[in-house]
Every structure is written in C-alpha cells, then in structure tokens.
Design a protein around this motif. Structure first.
Motif, mmCIF file in Angstrom:
data_model
loop_
_atom_site.group_PDB
_atom_site.id
_atom_site.type_symbol
_atom_site.label_atom_id
_atom_site.label_comp_id
_atom_site.label_asym_id
_atom_site.label_seq_id
_atom_site.Cartn_x
_atom_site.Cartn_y
_atom_site.Cartn_z
ATOM 1 N N LEU A 157 -75.694 -124.096 28.535
ATOM 2 C CA LEU A 157 -74.543 -123.887 29.635
ATOM 3 C C LEU A 157 -74.849 -122.939 30.733
ATOM 4 N N THR A 158 -74.642 -123.522 31.867
ATOM 5 C CA THR A 158 -75.251 -122.834 33.176
ATOM 6 C C THR A 158 -74.017 -121.809 33.637
ATOM 7 N N VAL A 159 -73.931 -120.780 33.031
ATOM 8 C CA VAL A 159 -72.740 -119.825 33.436
ATOM 9 C C VAL A 159 -73.570 -119.016 34.725
ATOM 10 N N HIS A 160 -72.611 -118.861 35.911
ATOM 11 C CA HIS A 160 -73.034 -118.310 36.994
ATOM 12 C C HIS A 160 -72.786 -117.009 37.161
ATOM 13 N N GLY A 161 -74.011 -116.205 37.161
ATOM 14 C CA GLY A 161 -73.670 -114.772 37.315
ATOM 15 C C GLY A 161 -73.464 -114.035 35.845
ATOM 16 N N PRO B 110 -75.357 -119.205 42.339
ATOM 17 C CA PRO B 110 -75.492 -119.780 43.723
ATOM 18 C C PRO B 110 -74.504 -119.564 44.855
ATOM 19 N N ARG B 111 -73.296 -118.976 44.317
ATOM 20 C CA ARG B 111 -71.947 -118.873 45.164
ATOM 21 C C ARG B 111 -71.795 -117.338 45.624
ATOM 22 N N LYS B 112 -71.077 -117.178 46.915
ATOM 23 C CA LYS B 112 -70.745 -115.715 47.071
ATOM 24 C C LYS B 112 -69.306 -115.462 46.544
ATOM 25 N N GLU B 113 -69.206 -114.956 45.401
ATOM 26 C CA GLU B 113 -67.702 -114.821 44.807
ATOM 27 C C GLU B 113 -67.945 -113.522 44.192
ATOM 28 N N SER B 114 -66.640 -112.916 43.778
ATOM 29 C CA SER B 114 -66.509 -111.799 43.029
ATOM 30 C C SER B 114 -66.994 -112.229 41.534
ATOM 31 N N GLN C 257 -62.160 -134.318 50.911
ATOM 32 C CA GLN C 257 -63.474 -134.003 50.276
ATOM 33 C C GLN C 257 -63.160 -132.877 49.447
ATOM 34 N N ARG C 258 -63.347 -132.831 48.160
ATOM 35 C CA ARG C 258 -62.816 -131.839 47.164
ATOM 36 C C ARG C 258 -63.780 -130.927 46.437
ATOM 37 N N ALA C 259 -65.100 -130.844 46.851
ATOM 38 C CA ALA C 259 -66.072 -130.104 46.150
ATOM 39 C C ALA C 259 -66.497 -128.957 47.070
ATOM 40 N N GLY D 287 -52.974 -129.440 47.117
ATOM 41 C CA GLY D 287 -53.721 -128.563 47.461
ATOM 42 C C GLY D 287 -54.580 -127.552 46.431
ATOM 43 N N THR D 288 -54.702 -126.004 46.441
ATOM 44 C CA THR D 288 -55.680 -125.726 45.419
ATOM 45 C C THR D 288 -55.329 -124.208 45.152
ATOM 46 N N MET D 289 -55.382 -123.930 43.926
ATOM 47 C CA MET D 289 -55.330 -122.448 43.558
ATOM 48 C C MET D 289 -56.325 -121.410 44.341
ATOM 49 N N ILE E 153 -65.701 -123.400 52.340
ATOM 50 C CA ILE E 153 -65.350 -124.130 53.347
ATOM 51 C C ILE E 153 -64.458 -125.136 53.018
ATOM 52 N N TYR E 154 -64.543 -125.581 51.811
ATOM 53 C CA TYR E 154 -63.780 -126.459 51.206
ATOM 54 C C TYR E 154 -62.437 -125.765 50.996
ATOM 55 N N HIS E 155 -62.427 -124.850 50.534
ATOM 56 C CA HIS E 155 -61.044 -124.087 50.238
ATOM 57 C C HIS E 155 -60.280 -123.555 51.428
ATOM 58 N N GLY F 217 -57.389 -116.930 46.723
ATOM 59 C CA GLY F 217 -58.491 -116.137 46.310
ATOM 60 C C GLY F 217 -58.139 -115.650 44.779
ATOM 61 N N TYR F 218 -59.210 -115.016 44.228
ATOM 62 C CA TYR F 218 -58.732 -114.746 42.765
ATOM 63 C C TYR F 218 -58.817 -113.499 42.711
ATOM 64 N N GLY F 219 -58.350 -112.576 42.064
ATOM 65 C CA GLY F 219 -58.382 -111.198 41.669
ATOM 66 C C GLY F 219 -57.228 -110.772 42.438
ATOM 67 N N THR G 41 -66.924 -129.855 37.878
ATOM 68 C CA THR G 41 -66.453 -128.727 38.035
ATOM 69 C C THR G 41 -66.895 -128.347 36.466
ATOM 70 N N VAL G 42 -66.520 -126.897 36.485
ATOM 71 C CA VAL G 42 -67.192 -125.972 35.411
ATOM 72 C C VAL G 42 -66.982 -126.388 33.793
ATOM 73 N N LEU G 43 -65.549 -126.598 33.317
ATOM 74 C CA LEU G 43 -65.721 -126.964 32.018
ATOM 75 C C LEU G 43 -66.097 -128.432 31.524
ATOM 76 N N ASN G 44 -65.980 -128.921 32.472
ATOM 77 C CA ASN G 44 -66.677 -130.633 32.306
ATOM 78 C C ASN G 44 -67.915 -130.580 32.244
ATOM 79 N N ARG G 45 -68.613 -129.795 33.058
ATOM 80 C CA ARG G 45 -70.058 -129.512 33.141
ATOM 81 C C ARG G 45 -70.578 -128.904 31.793
ATOM 82 N N PHE G 46 -69.882 -127.993 31.487
ATOM 83 C CA PHE G 46 -70.240 -127.369 29.946
ATOM 84 C C PHE G 46 -70.256 -128.267 28.809
HETATM 85 N N1 USQ Z 1 -69.221 -122.190 37.554
HETATM 86 C C1 USQ Z 1 -70.362 -121.656 36.525
HETATM 87 N N2 USQ Z 1 -71.214 -122.544 36.171
HETATM 88 C C2 USQ Z 1 -71.221 -123.858 36.594
HETATM 89 C C3 USQ Z 1 -70.160 -124.271 37.359
HETATM 90 C C4 USQ Z 1 -69.340 -123.322 37.955
HETATM 91 O O1 USQ Z 1 -70.348 -120.625 35.986
HETATM 92 O O2 USQ Z 1 -72.015 -124.704 36.029
HETATM 93 C C5 USQ Z 1 -68.611 -121.000 37.960
HETATM 94 C C6 USQ Z 1 -68.400 -121.118 39.559
HETATM 95 O O3 USQ Z 1 -69.266 -120.140 40.103
HETATM 96 C C7 USQ Z 1 -66.738 -120.497 39.716
HETATM 97 C C8 USQ Z 1 -66.079 -121.227 38.655
HETATM 98 O O4 USQ Z 1 -67.081 -121.764 37.662
HETATM 99 O O5 USQ Z 1 -66.805 -119.188 39.760
HETATM 100 C C9 USQ Z 1 -65.346 -122.428 39.020
HETATM 101 O O6 USQ Z 1 -66.286 -123.461 39.686
HETATM 102 P P1 USQ Z 1 -65.810 -125.079 39.727
HETATM 103 O O7 USQ Z 1 -66.734 -125.583 40.351
HETATM 104 O O8 USQ Z 1 -65.281 -125.594 38.459
HETATM 105 O O9 USQ Z 1 -64.381 -124.887 40.579
HETATM 106 P P2 USQ Z 1 -64.196 -124.886 42.207
HETATM 107 O O10 USQ Z 1 -65.558 -124.764 42.958
HETATM 108 O O11 USQ Z 1 -63.278 -123.619 42.267
HETATM 109 O O12 USQ Z 1 -63.572 -126.200 42.794
HETATM 110 C C10 USQ Z 1 -62.648 -127.028 41.853
HETATM 111 C C11 USQ Z 1 -62.733 -128.425 42.222
HETATM 112 C C12 USQ Z 1 -61.655 -128.194 43.636
HETATM 113 C C13 USQ Z 1 -60.411 -127.503 43.103
HETATM 114 C C14 USQ Z 1 -60.657 -126.147 42.652
HETATM 115 C C15 USQ Z 1 -59.512 -125.518 41.786
HETATM 116 O O13 USQ Z 1 -63.698 -129.019 42.682
HETATM 117 O O14 USQ Z 1 -61.351 -129.168 44.067
HETATM 118 O O15 USQ Z 1 -59.603 -127.214 44.425
HETATM 119 O O16 USQ Z 1 -61.407 -126.277 41.354
HETATM 120 S S1 USQ Z 1 -59.469 -123.704 41.922
HETATM 121 O O17 USQ Z 1 -60.872 -123.226 41.410
HETATM 122 O O18 USQ Z 1 -58.366 -123.203 41.188
HETATM 123 O O19 USQ Z 1 -59.331 -123.335 43.372
#
Ligand code: USQ
Length: 416
Positions: free
Chosen positions: A279-283, A348-352, A100-102, A144-146, A207-209, A150-152, A264-269
């Motif tokens: 475009l829904t930028v979080h925070g 909506p997330r708890k992230e830096s 499950q990847r989200a 796997g995943t980046m 939890i996914y990560h 963690g980031y930073g 995921t963020v870029l495809n959503r944008f």
């Molecule tokens: N974000 C926005 N606006 C949105 C959607 C996301 O600002 O409309 C932000 C999020 O808050 C986050 C960032 O964009 O800070 C990335 O979110 P994401 O949903 O594009 O990516 P993520 O949840 O990290 O997960 C996706 C895939 C996952 C993969 C991971 C790679 O769903 O399967 O493992 O990217 S990575 O992020 O490098 O860990």
C-alpha cells in the motif's frame, strides 16, 4: 424536476444520473467524454469494464424502463451550444460535474496546469453566464471540494463555507486626516465591533483545488449581481464504486480509477491489496482527509436539489463528507483486513506531512443523510470490485509519478 447533469459520464456524474433518474426525475446528461480521452492519453483504464454511454443508457432503459437523455457539448469550449441547450431544454436544475478532477493530473506539467485552469474555470463561468443569458430560472448545484479549505485548522472545526468574524473599527479615533485638520478630538469615538461572515479563507494544495477556489468567487459574484440560485458541495474523497443502481446490471458499472493520477487514496489501497502490491502511503501518512462513500454522494446531490436556496440568498455551501481519517490509519486498517503490506513511499506532493482535520457536516445529517461508514462498506468493496476485477489491473500504472515542484523533479524532497 428536469435535471441536466454536466459531466454525467464521469465517476460521480454517472451514478448521480442513475440515482436521480431512479427517483423519477427527467435526467439529461451533457458530456464531451473528456475523461475517456484522458484514459487514452494516460494509457490507464478503469479497473471496472465501463461501457460506452449509449450502451449504459440503453441498459438503464432496459433495467428500469426510464430514459436518460444525452447532449454532446464541451461546456468549457462551446458556450453557444450550452446556451442553446438551456434555452431549448429549460432545466429546473443543473448539476455541474464538468471539471477536470484530479490533483496529480493537474500538476503533471505546465500544459496540464493550463488545461485544468482553462477547462474548469471556463466551464463554470460558461454555465453561470448561460444561466443568466437564457433567462431560465435554474438552480445550479456544483461539485466543489473540501480541498478549498486546505487541511489543518489547529483544532478548529471547519464550518460549512463561511466564517463568522468580528472586526474592530476604530472610527474617528485613528482618523489622521481629521486629526490634522481639527486637532486631536477630546472625545474619541468608541471602537465599533462589526460582525461579518466571510468565505472561509482558502488554501488550495494543487492547481486542481485552486480552480475550485476560483469557482467559489464566480458563484459569489453571480449570486450578488444576478441572484442566481447556487449550491456548492464541498466534497471529501470518494470511496467505493457501486450505488444501488450501478450494481443492477454489469453494463451500468461505474468507473474505478487506481492509477497514480486519477486513483484516490482509499480505492487505490483496496486495489493494491487485491493485487498484492504494497500500500503506497505518501510520506509518513500523517495526512488527515475527509471521506464519503459514493452512495452517500448521490443522496447528498438529491438532498441539495430538493433544498435550493431562494433567489438572492447567498451561495448555500454544504460540507459533503461523513468521516475523517489519517492516511496511515487507513493503510493499517486495510492491511489488517487483507494482510497487505504497507510501504511508506516518498511523498510526490507538496503538502503538510501531518495534519488534524475537524469538519462541521450538520446540514446533510439534519436533512436526513444516514452515512455508509468505512467499517460497514470496506470488506464488501474489496470482494465485489477490487478482487473481482484484479486481472484487468496494469501494475505499471500504480506508482504516482506526478511531482508538485521543480525541486522534486530535480530530486530534492519537498519541504511541507
Ligand atoms: N495518498 C497516499 N497514497 C496514495 C494516494 C494518495 O498517501 O497512493 C495521499 C495523498 O498524498 C493525499 C491523500 O492521500 O495526502 C489524498 O489523496 P487523494 O488522491 O485521495 O485525494 P485528492 O488529491 O485530495 O483529490 C481527491 C479527488 C478530488 C476531490 C478531493 C477531495 O481526486 O476530485 O476534490 O479528493 S478532498 O481531498 O477532500 O479535497
């Protein structure tokens, strides 16, 4: 090679299956269609009209003259079925996408957290255990995943999986038990410096990560104990929809998720720009993330399959990403190209809120990967996918509704 693709009906699995089949490999997809079931649960469909797997496979046969096999197995639930599959098919390699990847889906509720842990960790452990029990010499390539890192990293470049550390061991000098028995030594031992490589410390953000962090430890153990050959691909965020093969025929089209849980963020944008949604930028959008185009992902999987570790060699870890970008810079870029408005929404997330990210990705570049960059591919993606299929979009599915903490659910913004 004979290659089993676990999760071969999904967003990464399907284009990887087509690419490897196109390369002349014998490909067998193993899937339980869980991703299609989750579409129904969320009432959110792919923006692109994806066909049933049997129609996809028939179309590929027609277009390429090649066959892709299929076995319906729930890898996380049906251990005996998986073992039997390995024993009868004896694949040279298994590519494991069957998780499950989200992140947002994994954080939606306690039920989703438990499902994600049960499904992902069981699936990975079943694969490892079945490789050992079958006695077949299989190279396991895992997605796997980046996000395990963690980031930073305060400016440091994230290495490919392992960190060189140096520990100072004081030896006898600080050994109190000896001191008590023999009195203080006149010649305390020089502190010894020990160099080691450890798995880069993990810091998952959902939890996914976290499940991918747990996977890493399963891999390290099975390499140490059973000499299984394993490659773990620490992948960034995929963008794009098409590969050379998926665009050969509309029936081969890949899925494109834009909803708040799976998009995921870029495809959503890109999709939001096409339908005229801000475009829904979080925070603040100060989050920096790693990205890779779908076409490069399938090439990386091929390169990893062609360069397996030797038996007994530690897990090979590749950072599968090509660029890093800050979320608000991406939004501004797409805004400039398309004229879309940018909206800063509560995160909506708890992230830096803000982070830098520097990543080593030399292995794939050294092995011949020539990345598709955002600057080349972005406009094509807007025209060919987001605009073409925008009439299929359900705008009510765009907002991200999955909140990370109980405080957020009670209306208190998350502290980073
Ligand atoms: N974000 C926005 N606006 C949105 C959607 C996301 O600002 O409309 C932000 C999020 O808050 C986050 C960032 O964009 O800070 C990335 O979110 P994401 O949903 O594009 O990516 P993520 O949840 O990290 O997960 C996706 C895939 C996952 C993969 C991971 C790679 O769903 O399967 O493992 O990217 S990575 O992020 O490098 O860990």
């Amino acid at each position: 090679m004979k290659i089993a693709i676990l999760g071969g009906d999904g967003f990464c699995g399907w284009p990887a299956s087509l690419h490897l089949s196109d390369q002349g490999h014998e490909v067998i997809i193993v899937d339980n269609f869980s991703r299609r079931v989750i579409d129904e649960e969320l009432e959110a469909e792919s923006l692109t009209p994806i066909r049933s797997l049997s129609e996809r496979r028939a179309a590929w046969r027609e277009v390429s003259g090649r066959q892709i096999g299929f076995a319906f197995i729930d890898v996380a639930q049906d251990y005996e079925g998986l073992l039997e599959f390995f024993r009868t098919e004896r694949p040279d390699a298994v590519v494991h996408f069957a998780e499950q990847r989200a992140a947002p889906y994994s954080m939606k509720s306690s039920k989703n957290k438990r499902y994600t842990v049960d499904n992902n960790v069981n699936a990975t452990h079943h694969v490892l255990s079945a490789i050992v029990e079958s006695g077949v010499d299989i190279h396991l390539v895992h997605l796997g995943t980046m996000g395990v890192y963690g980031y930073g990293t305060a400016g440091m470049k994230i290495p490919e999986g392992y960190l060189d550390i140096e520990v100072t061991a004081d030896g006898d000098a600080n050994d109190d038990t000896k001191g008590a028995a023999n009195g203080p030594s006149e010649h305390p031992a020089e502190p010894r410096r020990i160099e080691q490589q450890i798995l880069y410390p993990s810091n998952p953000g959902s939890i996914y990560h976290l499940t991918k962090v747990l996977d890493q430890h399963l891999f390290a153990y099975y390499v140490k104990n059973d000499s299984v050959r394993i490659t773990d691909l620490h992948q960034g965020i995929i963008w794009g929809t098409h590969t050379a093969q998926t665009q050969l025929d509309e029936r081969l089209i890949n899925r494109f998720d834009y909803d708040g849980d799976y998009g995921t963020v870029l495809n959503r944008f890109l999709m939001q720009a096409a339908v005229g949604h801000p475009l829904t930028v979080h925070g603040t959008g100060g989050q920096t993330r790693a990205f890779i185009h779908l076409q490069d992902m399938v090439r990386c999987v091929q390169i990893a399959l062609e360069n397996p570790p030797a038996a007994g060699e530690r897990v090979k870890i590749f950072n599968q990403m090509t660029e890093t970008h800050r979320v608000r810079d991406l939004a501004e870029l797409i805004g400039r190209i398309t004229g879309a408005e940018v909206a800063m929404v509560p995160n909506p997330r708890k992230e830096s809120a803000e982070n830098d990210l520097h990543v080593v990705n030399d292995t794939f570049l050294d092995l011949g990967l020539r990345p598709t960059t955002l600057s080349e591919g972005l406009l094509l993606e807007v025209e060919h996918i987001a605009e073409k299929y925008r009439d299929r979009a359900d705008l009510s599915k765009i907002p991200a509704t999955s909140l990370w903490t109980a405080d957020q659910q009670a209306g208190v913004p998350a502290a980073a």
